[in-house]
Design a protein around this motif. Structure first.
Motif, PDB file in Angstrom:
ATOM      1  N   MET A 169      46.313  41.650  40.869  1.00  0.00           N
ATOM      2  CA  MET A 169      45.740  40.809  39.719  1.00  0.00           C
ATOM      3  C   MET A 169      44.374  41.107  39.557  1.00  0.00           C
ATOM      4  O   MET A 169      43.654  41.143  38.514  1.00  0.00           O
ATOM      5  CB  MET A 169      45.880  39.193  40.075  1.00  0.00           C
ATOM      6  CG  MET A 169      47.103  38.874  40.235  1.00  0.00           C
ATOM      7  SD  MET A 169      48.116  38.826  38.582  1.00  0.00           S
ATOM      8  CE  MET A 169      49.529  38.341  38.899  1.00  0.00           C
ATOM      9  N   TYR A 170      43.667  41.515  40.734  1.00  0.00           N
ATOM     10  CA  TYR A 170      42.405  41.978  40.616  1.00  0.00           C
ATOM     11  C   TYR A 170      42.194  43.286  39.685  1.00  0.00           C
ATOM     12  O   TYR A 170      41.275  43.252  38.998  1.00  0.00           O
ATOM     13  CB  TYR A 170      41.588  42.149  41.909  1.00  0.00           C
ATOM     14  CG  TYR A 170      41.548  40.992  42.750  1.00  0.00           C
ATOM     15  CD1 TYR A 170      41.903  39.659  42.160  1.00  0.00           C
ATOM     16  CD2 TYR A 170      41.363  40.857  44.160  1.00  0.00           C
ATOM     17  CE1 TYR A 170      41.792  38.473  42.973  1.00  0.00           C
ATOM     18  CE2 TYR A 170      41.387  39.884  44.826  1.00  0.00           C
ATOM     19  CZ  TYR A 170      41.457  38.635  44.413  1.00  0.00           C
ATOM     20  OH  TYR A 170      41.623  37.611  44.978  1.00  0.00           O
TER      21      TYR A 170
ATOM     22  N   ASP B  19      42.584  42.538  36.169  1.00  0.00           N
ATOM     23  CA  ASP B  19      41.209  41.774  35.592  1.00  0.00           C
ATOM     24  C   ASP B  19      40.521  42.781  34.994  1.00  0.00           C
ATOM     25  O   ASP B  19      40.182  42.632  34.136  1.00  0.00           O
ATOM     26  CB  ASP B  19      40.674  40.896  36.755  1.00  0.00           C
ATOM     27  CG  ASP B  19      39.608  40.114  36.232  1.00  0.00           C
ATOM     28  OD1 ASP B  19      39.241  39.965  35.059  1.00  0.00           O
ATOM     29  OD2 ASP B  19      38.898  39.696  37.015  1.00  0.00           O
TER      30      ASP B  19
ATOM     31  N   THR C  27      48.116  39.969  45.563  1.00  0.00           N
ATOM     32  CA  THR C  27      46.884  39.703  45.154  1.00  0.00           C
ATOM     33  C   THR C  27      46.244  40.880  44.388  1.00  0.00           C
ATOM     34  O   THR C  27      45.704  40.774  43.320  1.00  0.00           O
ATOM     35  CB  THR C  27      46.176  39.077  45.914  1.00  0.00           C
ATOM     36  OG1 THR C  27      46.997  37.788  46.333  1.00  0.00           O
ATOM     37  CG2 THR C  27      44.791  38.250  45.051  1.00  0.00           C
TER      38      THR C  27
END
Lengths: 182, 167, 328, 385
Positions: free
Chosen positions: D148-149, D152, D145
């Motif tokens: 993805m942050y 972003d 995960t």
């Protein structure tokens, strides 16, 4: 100007350089056979080996070692010239293990043999590659006098201060004198 | 290490795991940031720089400012530009059909064809930078899709004409 | 054919019907879980997850399954043909048996066994055999490393798992899942998971490890071992491992729900709905953890089991025995 | 298991050289060139005893493109776009190192505004490189995960850089004497907004990952290296700073206008993967500080000095060292007075950093090797050049 330890390196000549103009502060030319001795001195002084660069000149292959202390603008280059027909010099990977790959890279691109290197194989080129890509044709080669500014040549005793353009013959004479000294 | 310290460490470790779950859990409830392409579009397309294109003259936008000097062709690191000009006829061959040759050609100040091979281009902009009359600029066309690499040989003169007609 | 066999009370008939239902249940839930996993992963990562096939991407798992079935089954040169193809079948088959003793509902337990818990533990232990066969049979060094990891991990985590289960079995005085569920009530404070949270916690950690889910997915750790034991499998060979993983997850969640969360019993109403809600809550937790944590290292994984979970589980078991001895 | 005649397989020159060691029962494992954690086409030959690594030898050259040869064939201007392709994650620093070396040779002065813009875009690019590293490192460690942050946040940054340079990854934004084009009017405000946003996200990064007990277990005490080892191998950048030496080219031999700015150089003395991790996380803040100072008083004036259209630097040589995201980038240019360089040497920090790997990986577990490899932050195109 020139630090005391340079004398211990057994220099053929040493030329101070302007950091603002060249990014280097000192250039020390040593004989090819004595690079290990020079590196041992620099290792004791705490220099970090940045890289090993070779260039193909008319006078032979020039090996340039970039070193710098951890802090400060104090890049020191050690140069050694080796002839085209017998391109070999001792490895410094015993002193600086990081030189291992840099020397293999020089072997890839120029075919320079580093005597005593533990693993002198192609590093970046494929194993079955023939030739050495950065070796220049005879015509394209330039001599040191064509590549270096006059100030450096004077410092290194390769040119007379007055001479606008050093004659190739004069360079040759100095060079042979150099080898005789050794 | 004492047993109490061991348990203390285990507790901080466990706590960090729960904090992590909390963060991903919070993200789970947040709105997504994905732009679902065919339905939505990103909003910064105007700053996109695609292949180069010709700039038209102010009085006639369908005619390029280009003077066919060939400076861009020489500047290009990857040989992707081609400029063709009519070759001046030799003595006694005035009636022969006009041959096209690479710019610059003596006597021709307008290009016959300007072609960019986008499959070679690395978008460095050296051509636009060297152009003495500022006749090249980056286009903002992000949708470059083709089934054949030949389609990436773009005829810039035709493109300029089309753009002039659309306006 | 004796008339006995046709009646629903005959054990063999119940077994066959039960197995069929279990297959349907596993297949359906596997598909749903694939979708849930992807959606959760997507939302956790601020993206929508499957979207285009069917409403909300609901048909995505079916499309995936069709793709997997349609793919060529490749076998590496030098692999052991029999072991190589036996492994995925062996991964999937024992899991289905594990569903048989699960009590979904007071009236819906495919097989009531007085040693149901033992059966589940025994058959879930078989799963690791398939990982060894897959790793060994595919003649791949990554596979071999994955297989070796799978064995050590399985051995290490079965011990605290058994101890945690035993503490519940001793409290309930039975090995029958139906009975153990029956002894708990509908309200949370009547659940063994709340009365004995340590055992529940140990069971959950071991369940994640036993099903090889992140952060304990060492046998298939793809950033280290590319894909571990199933590196070489393609098409449905991989698909069966995939399905087996999800089936295993459902089994351990089902067991956890029955042992620790009161199974089908719940406040206000009871029945299969409550059971499924609890199973999916645990499944969601497992998925949530997967998308949050990095992977532990192998020796840390073993340390956790031998240095933390096993002693804690023994202490827990001793406490349960003492309390049981005092109480009754 | 069936007997399998390995003699039938095509000979692999790299592993032929990598002979089995003197002890038996060792497994020789070829990690890569296609492997999830080698980040590109790097291959590492490992000799394993169980899961313990006895020997490791990286095999390079899978995307060797001979940039140094290309430099000799092209004019000074034409080689510029190559620099963005050497290290695609910190293209600006490579742009700068080459532009700087040539500027030193030719004696071109860069106007103040140009220097400020260079600093700002290079630091933005450094943040984007570190964010990508952060995500990819966690991917190596099995967490899916965080990347993805990180992406972003990185997306906002890339939008800023796209508005300035027109591209999102392989920039060739620098020219000799300044930058290709001036920045848009809202550049400063967008940069300030971004640094503010990133600072607000860093606590989340810390809670989700840095404090995580599993990550600490994977990184602490792994791949320990002291300053002397780093020095002898020529390791620079966050790898050297993770060994406790607060050495940064931006401070040690200040180039451009870095001397004007006030920033902290993070250093951690443990020398392990966690220290290198922490250095990079702290550098995100350092870069934010520098960006704030660089854009908040952006001088007026031209962004680029007038450089001749055909550049022929006088004969001589010049080095230029730049602090890239991975360490000290050094470009050495020799000129014979012609329109093409006589020799260009590119010193890639990742090259030296990776050569320490053989030393660090010895005796560790396979999983640790992945962790060490990730903590060195390698970009293979830069190493192979």
């Amino acid at each position: 100007m020139i630090p005391a330890f340079v004398a211990k390196m057994g220099p053929v000549c040493s030329a101070p350089m302007d950091h603002a103009k060249t990014g280097m502060t000192l250039s020390v030319t040593v004989e090819a056979a004595k690079v290990v001795q020079a590196m041992e001195v620099l290792d004791a002084e705490g220099y970090l080996l940045e890289d090993v660069m070779a260039s193909d000149l008319q006078d032979g292959f020039e090996i340039t070692y970039h070193l710098s202390l951890l802090d400060g603008a104090n890049r020191l280059v050690v140069r050694a010239m080796i002839p085209h027909d017998a391109p070999s010099l001792p490895t410094i990977s015993g002193v600086y293990p990081g030189a291992d790959w840099h020397e293999r890279e020089c072997f890839d691109f120029y075919g320079i043999r580093f005597e005593g290197h533990p693993n002198l194989h192609y590093l970046l080129l494929p194993e079955d590659f023939e030739g050495h890509p950065l070796v220049k044709a005879d015509k394209a080669r330039k001599s040191l006098a064509d590549l270096m500014p006059l100030g450096y040549l004077v410092d290194c005793g390769l040119a007379e201060p007055e001479a606008e353009k050093p004659k190739p013959a004069a360079v040759k004479a100095v060079k042979t004198a150099k080898t005789e000294d050794a | 290490m004492s047993v109490s310290a061991l348990f203390e460490e285990a507790c901080t470790g466990l706590k960090s795991l729960f904090v992590g779950l909390g963060i991903t859990g919070k993200a789970f409830c947040q709105p997504q940031v994905t732009v679902i392409y065919p339905k939505q579009e990103v909003d910064n397309l105007s700053t996109f720089r695609g292949h180069v294109e010709l700039v038209g003259k102010e009085d006639d936008p369908s005619v390029p400012r280009c003077v066919a000097c060939g400076a861009c062709v020489k500047a290009c690191p990857s040989d992707c530009l081609t400029i063709l000009c009519p070759v001046p006829a030799k003595e006694g061959e005035q009636d022969a059909p006009v041959a096209m040759g690479p710019a610059p050609q003596k006597g021709s100040k307008t290009p016959g064809a300007v072609i960019v091979d986008f499959s070679l281009c690395s978008l460095c902009g050296q051509c636009a930078k060297t152009c003495p009359v500022d006749s090249l600029r980056f286009s903002d066309n992000p949708y470059m899709v083709a089934l054949d690499r030949k389609e990436f040989r773009i005829d810039l003169m035709a493109r300029l004409k089309r753009q002039a007609e659309e306006e | 054919m004796s008339p006995d066999l046709l009646s629903f009370d005959h054990p063999l008939t119940r077994l066959v019907v039960g197995l069929l239902c279990v297959f349907a249940f596993v297949g359906l839930n596997g598909l749903v879980l694939v979708w849930v996993e992807r959606k959760v992963a997507g939302h956790v990562q601020l993206r929508p997850g499957p979207l285009h096939v069917g409403p909300y991407g609901l048909l995505q798992p079916i499309v995936d399954a069709v793709k997997l079935v349609g793919k060529q089954l490749a076998m590496p040169a030098g692999a052991d043909k029999y072991l190589y193809w036996a492994a995925p079948l062996l991964a999937f088959a024992p899991v289905t048996v594990c569903f048989l003793p699960l009590p979904f509902d007071p009236d819906l337990a495919p097989m009531r066994l007085n040693i149901g818990l033992v059966l589940i533990l025994a058959f879930s232990g078989l799963g690791v055999l398939s990982l060894i066969l897959a790793g060994w049979g595919s003649n791949n060094k990554w596979g071999l490393l994955g297989a070796a990891r799978a064995v050590a991990q399985s051995v290490a985590y079965e011990v605290p798992l058994l101890l945690a289960v035993m503490s519940v079995a001793i409290t309930a005085g039975s090995l029958d899942l139906y009975e153990i569920t029956g002894k708990q009530g509908g309200w949370p404070w009547q659940w063994y998971g709340v009365q004995n949270p340590l055992a529940f916690f140990i069971f959950l950690v071991c369940a994640v490890a036993e099903t090889n889910r992140a952060p304990f997915d060492l046998p298939e750790a793809e950033s280290e071992l590319t894909a571990g034991f199933h590196t070489e499998y393609s098409g449905m060979g991989f698909g069966l491992f995939f399905l087996a993983e999800y089936a295993n997850m459902i089994v351990v969640s089902g067991v956890a729900a029955a042992l620790f969360l009161g199974g089908w019993q719940g406040p206000f109403l009871s029945g299969i709905l409550w059971f499924l809600v609890k199973v999916y809550a645990i499944l969601l937790l497992m998925i949530w953890m997967r998308w949050t944590y990095p992977r532990v290292r192998f020796d840390q994984l073993l340390n956790l089991s031998w240095k933390w979970l096993t002693p804690l589980a023994i202490i827990d078991l001793a406490l349960v025995v003492i309390i049981k001895g005092i109480g009754g | 298991m069936q007997a399998f005649d390995t003699a039938q397989l095509p000979r692999d020159p790299s592993s032929v050289r990598f002979e089995p060691g003197p002890t038996e029962d060792k497994l020789i494992l070829s990690m890569g060139p296609q492997h999830p954690s080698t980040h590109g086409v790097l291959r590492i030959l490992l000799e394993l005893d169980g899961e313990y690594i006895v020997r490791a030898e990286p095999v390079l050259g899978y995307i060797h493109r001979m940039h140094e040869w290309m430099a000799e064939q092209k004019t000074y201007f034409q080689f510029m776009p190559n620099m963005g392709r050497v290290d695609y994650l910190h293209a600006m620093a490579w742009n700068w190192a080459y532009a700087g070396a040539v500027e030193r040779l030719a004696g071109i002065e860069v106007p103040e505004r140009g220097e400020h813009i260079r600093v700002a875009v290079t630091e933005l690019n450094r943040i984007s490189s570190h964010l990508l590293w952060w995500g990819a490192y966690l991917l190596d460690l099995g967490a899916f995960t965080p990347i993805m942050y990180a992406f972003d946040d990185r997306e906002i940054l890339l939008d800023i850089l796209q508005a300035v340079t027109g591209s999102r990854l392989t920039y060739s934004y620098f020219t000799f004497g300044g930058v290709y084009n001036d920045v848009p009017d809202d550049f400063a405000s967008r940069c300030l907004a971004f640094t503010k946003h990133l600072r607000s996200r860093l606590p989340m990064y810390r809670d989700l990952v840095t404090d995580n007990v599993i990550l600490r277990g994977r990184c602490e005490g792994i791949g320990e290296m002291d300053v002397d080892l780093a020095r002898r191998y020529g390791a620079t950048g966050p790898v050297l700073r993770g060994s406790g030496a607060p050495v940064d080219t931006r401070r040690a031999e200040p180039y451009s206008v870095y001397g004007k700015f006030d920033f902290r150089i993070p250093a951690y003395s443990q020398g392990d993967a966690m220290a290198r991790y922490m250095v990079r996380m702290d550098e995100l803040e350092t870069s934010c500080d520098i960006i704030d100072q660089a854009v908040s008083n952006l001088p007026d004036g031209p962004c680029s000095a007038k450089a001749p259209k055909t550049l022929k630097p006088p004969k001589g040589e010049a080095c230029y060292a730049v602090e890239g995201a991975r360490g000290k980038i050094l470009v050495h240019v020799r000129s014979d007075g012609g329109p093409k360089p006589y020799r260009v040497k590119l010193r890639a920090p990742g090259f030296s950093n990776l050569s320490v790997f053989c030393e660090l990986a010895r005796g560790t577990l396979l999983a640790d090797a992945v962790s060490i490899l990730g903590s060195l932050d390698l970009v293979i195109p830069e190493i192979d050049r």
